[in-house]
Design a protein around this motif. Sequence first.
Motif, PDB file in Angstrom:
ATOM      1  N   ALA A  47      -4.984   3.831 -16.108  1.00 54.11           N
ATOM      2  CA  ALA A  47      -5.524   3.568 -14.528  1.00 54.11           C
ATOM      3  C   ALA A  47      -6.195   2.034 -14.424  1.00 54.11           C
ATOM      4  CB  ALA A  47      -6.153   4.467 -14.205  1.00 54.11           C
ATOM      5  N   GLU A  48      -5.741   1.246 -15.076  1.00 51.85           N
ATOM      6  CA  GLU A  48      -6.085  -0.173 -14.939  1.00 51.85           C
ATOM      7  C   GLU A  48      -7.663  -0.272 -15.441  1.00 51.85           C
ATOM      8  OE1 GLU A  48      -5.305  -1.959 -11.330  1.00 51.85           O
ATOM      9  OE2 GLU A  48      -3.103  -1.703 -11.367  1.00 51.85           O
ATOM     10  N   THR A  81       0.722  -1.143   0.027  1.00 49.65           N
ATOM     11  CA  THR A  81       0.203   0.060   0.069  1.00 49.65           C
ATOM     12  C   THR A  81       0.723   1.370   0.110  1.00 49.65           C
ATOM     13  OG1 THR A  81      -0.042   0.145   2.361  1.00 49.65           O
ATOM     14  CG2 THR A  81      -1.831  -1.198   1.425  1.00 49.65           C
ATOM     15  N   PHE A  82       0.271   2.477  -0.101  1.00 49.65           N
ATOM     16  CA  PHE A  82       0.920   3.680  -0.106  1.00 49.65           C
ATOM     17  C   PHE A  82       1.561   3.951   1.102  1.00 49.65           C
ATOM     18  CE2 PHE A  82      -1.570   4.337  -4.107  1.00 49.65           C
ATOM     19  CZ  PHE A  82      -0.529   4.831  -4.934  1.00 49.65           C
ATOM     20  N   GLU A  83       0.839   3.347   2.296  1.00 51.30           N
ATOM     21  CA  GLU A  83       1.415   3.665   3.415  1.00 51.30           C
ATOM     22  C   GLU A  83       2.662   3.065   3.803  1.00 51.30           C
ATOM     23  OE1 GLU A  83      -1.669   2.973   2.938  1.00 51.30           O
ATOM     24  OE2 GLU A  83      -3.115   4.405   4.038  1.00 51.30           O
ATOM     25  N   ASP A  84       2.881   1.897   2.976  1.00 50.93           N
ATOM     26  CA  ASP A  84       4.286   1.167   3.132  1.00 50.93           C
ATOM     27  C   ASP A  84       5.361   1.980   2.944  1.00 50.93           C
ATOM     28  OD1 ASP A  84       3.066  -1.157   4.196  1.00 50.93           O
ATOM     29  OD2 ASP A  84       2.523  -1.870   1.989  1.00 50.93           O
ATOM     30  N   PHE A  85       5.168   2.964   2.039  1.00 54.74           N
ATOM     31  CA  PHE A  85       6.283   4.032   1.537  1.00 54.74           C
ATOM     32  C   PHE A  85       6.589   4.895   2.568  1.00 54.74           C
ATOM     33  CE2 PHE A  85       4.355   2.876  -2.737  1.00 54.74           C
ATOM     34  CZ  PHE A  85       5.174   2.093  -2.779  1.00 54.74           C
ATOM     35  N   TYR A 138      -6.340   6.793  -6.141  1.00 48.70           N
ATOM     36  CA  TYR A 138      -5.352   5.992  -6.120  1.00 48.70           C
ATOM     37  C   TYR A 138      -5.536   4.728  -5.165  1.00 48.70           C
ATOM     38  CZ  TYR A 138      -2.515   9.484  -8.889  1.00 48.70           C
ATOM     39  OH  TYR A 138      -2.108  10.204  -9.976  1.00 48.70           O
ATOM     40  N   GLN A 139      -6.007   3.418  -5.724  1.00 45.43           N
ATOM     41  CA  GLN A 139      -6.290   2.489  -4.728  1.00 45.43           C
ATOM     42  C   GLN A 139      -5.071   1.744  -4.034  1.00 45.43           C
ATOM     43  OE1 GLN A 139      -9.676   1.910  -3.866  1.00 45.43           O
ATOM     44  NE2 GLN A 139     -10.148   3.440  -5.486  1.00 45.43           N
ATOM     45  N   LYS A 140      -4.079   1.450  -5.165  1.00 45.36           N
ATOM     46  CA  LYS A 140      -2.905   0.740  -4.476  1.00 45.36           C
ATOM     47  C   LYS A 140      -1.830   1.031  -5.590  1.00 45.36           C
ATOM     48  CE  LYS A 140      -3.889  -3.357  -7.685  1.00 45.36           C
ATOM     49  NZ  LYS A 140      -4.168  -4.807  -7.525  1.00 45.36           N
ATOM     50  N   PRO A 141      -0.421   1.197  -5.270  1.00 47.13           N
ATOM     51  CA  PRO A 141       0.590   1.471  -5.981  1.00 47.13           C
ATOM     52  C   PRO A 141       0.712   0.466  -7.260  1.00 47.13           C
ATOM     53  CG  PRO A 141       1.340   1.129  -3.770  1.00 47.13           C
ATOM     54  CD  PRO A 141      -0.138   0.532  -3.828  1.00 47.13           C
ATOM     55  N   THR A 142       0.791   1.170  -8.547  1.00 48.65           N
ATOM     56  CA  THR A 142       1.149   0.136  -9.769  1.00 48.65           C
ATOM     57  C   THR A 142       2.510  -0.517  -9.686  1.00 48.65           C
ATOM     58  OG1 THR A 142       2.209   2.070 -10.774  1.00 48.65           O
ATOM     59  CG2 THR A 142      -0.249   1.709 -10.884  1.00 48.65           C
ATOM     60  N   PRO A 143       2.829  -1.417 -10.213  1.00 47.34           N
ATOM     61  CA  PRO A 143       4.229  -2.058 -10.712  1.00 47.34           C
ATOM     62  C   PRO A 143       5.366  -1.151 -10.676  1.00 47.34           C
ATOM     63  CG  PRO A 143       2.717  -3.363 -11.711  1.00 47.34           C
ATOM     64  CD  PRO A 143       2.034  -2.139 -11.329  1.00 47.34           C
ATOM     65  N   ALA A 160      -3.830  13.131  -0.184  1.00 47.27           N
ATOM     66  CA  ALA A 160      -3.864  13.780  -1.618  1.00 47.27           C
ATOM     67  C   ALA A 160      -4.095  12.481  -2.356  1.00 47.27           C
ATOM     68  CB  ALA A 160      -2.836  14.419  -1.838  1.00 47.27           C
ATOM     69  N   ILE A 161      -3.436  11.367  -2.012  1.00 43.26           N
ATOM     70  CA  ILE A 161      -3.418  10.073  -2.950  1.00 43.26           C
ATOM     71  C   ILE A 161      -4.735   9.549  -2.698  1.00 43.26           C
ATOM     72  CG2 ILE A 161      -2.703   7.623  -2.893  1.00 43.26           C
ATOM     73  CD1 ILE A 161       0.178   8.822  -1.798  1.00 43.26           C
ATOM     74  N   GLU A 162      -5.295   9.425  -1.617  1.00 39.61           N
ATOM     75  CA  GLU A 162      -6.673   8.996  -1.408  1.00 39.61           C
ATOM     76  C   GLU A 162      -7.673   9.739  -1.969  1.00 39.61           C
ATOM     77  OE1 GLU A 162      -9.797   7.999   2.451  1.00 39.61           O
ATOM     78  OE2 GLU A 162      -7.860   8.386   2.684  1.00 39.61           O
TER      79      GLU A 162
END
Length: 450
Positions: A346-347, A11-15, A30-35, A24-26
């Motif tokens: 965006a998938e 998740t973005f929190e892991d960064f 943005y749901q989850k980081p892309t590869p 801002a991301i939420e």
Amino acid sequence: MAEEAEDQTITFEDFKLNKQLLNAIEEAGYQKPTPIQQQAIPQIMAGHDILGIAQTGTGKTAAYLLPIIMKVKYAQGTNPRALILAPTRELAMQIEENIGLLAKYTDLRYTAIYGGLGPKTQISKINEGLDILVATPKRMMELYLKGELVLKELKTMVLDEADKMMDMGFMPQIRQILEVIPRKRQNLLFSATMHDKVIELSEEFLEFPTRIEVTPQATPVETVSQVLYQVPNLRTKIAMLEYLLQDKESFNRVIIFTRSKKNAENVAKFLERREYGEVRAIHGNKGQNTRINSMEAFKGGEVRFLVATDVASRGIDITMVSHVINFDVPFVYEDYVHRIGRTGRAENVGAAITFANEAEMYHIRKIEKLIRMQIPEEPMPAAVEVHETPFEEKQEIAMTIDHLKRQANPDFKGAFHEKKAIPKGKPTNSKRDPKASFWQKTKKKGSKKR
């Protein structure tokens, strides 16, 4: 097992991003980081130089913006500490917009500078103080040489769409920029393809870079379905386009790519006359404000069709494009990937449809080699009338094929050399433009059948 896999999802929190960025991301959705984000963000935050090979639509802009915003943190001083170079004004504008989304809860100051507009407003913005500068190389050097930019405090430099920069001949300006910015800095280079000029640039620009390649080079995004129709001539391409666009529900937001400004204008005018929905054309001859307004209207859903040349293929970041239609096949093969990358972003799921005449099929085969896959081909729908190719257009296609074969084999004599049976009374070098004559006919109620 499913629960265990879910626990391992990054998740973005892991960064370890700060609260302002996470909010801002939420809000940006943005749901989850892309590869590319999963691999690049930790490396950039650790201070490494990066060589990122990532196709359009993979989330690479946020992959470098998030760590840059974390690094710059807050407004300080008057001179930029991060520089992002982009090949086109459309992409520069898009990056500026993304900074606005992600830095909305910070006090960071940023702006984009590019050609096509007078520099007065841009200079005024620079003089107010900047933390992050987005620029096209030519305009940046223009303002630097005027003494309007101070670059001695730069800590991070990004080259985005490096392959396009090389194709557009920006190497001299980039070398000039490298000479005037601090030597001690972090460098990030992103490119969709890895051709020789990009390798040369990376060797000059990067120091012991971490290479991140999330997909094979020049691979179309997986969420885009592709289909190819062999369409013999211009008039049948129009008939095919008309057939597809009857389905208003599916074809609700469509980008139509043409190879020339002239074709872009003609297709747009044709659609306007048929009243299939709001349409805008964007290409190099359009004024900057017109292009900006057209893209905003398309993004907002007010416009159903955007007809564009390849100048716009990398500057459009709109998540809900239903279809990309390649009315003409691009001669720069990487542009095929960039074009179809305008859908399926965006998938989201998207579709790309390509029309190719006999001469363009040569380029299709080259594109298939580049993307390492065969583009699925379907027969023309029975409901589409296949028109006879006018003599002049037939000549033009045949001459193009001869030229392409001669390029591949210098000993090739050419169909015209081998067969000299040209019908009597038909000029071999007619000055009449077959495409122009077709478009002129469509201005009337309907074109007469031959």
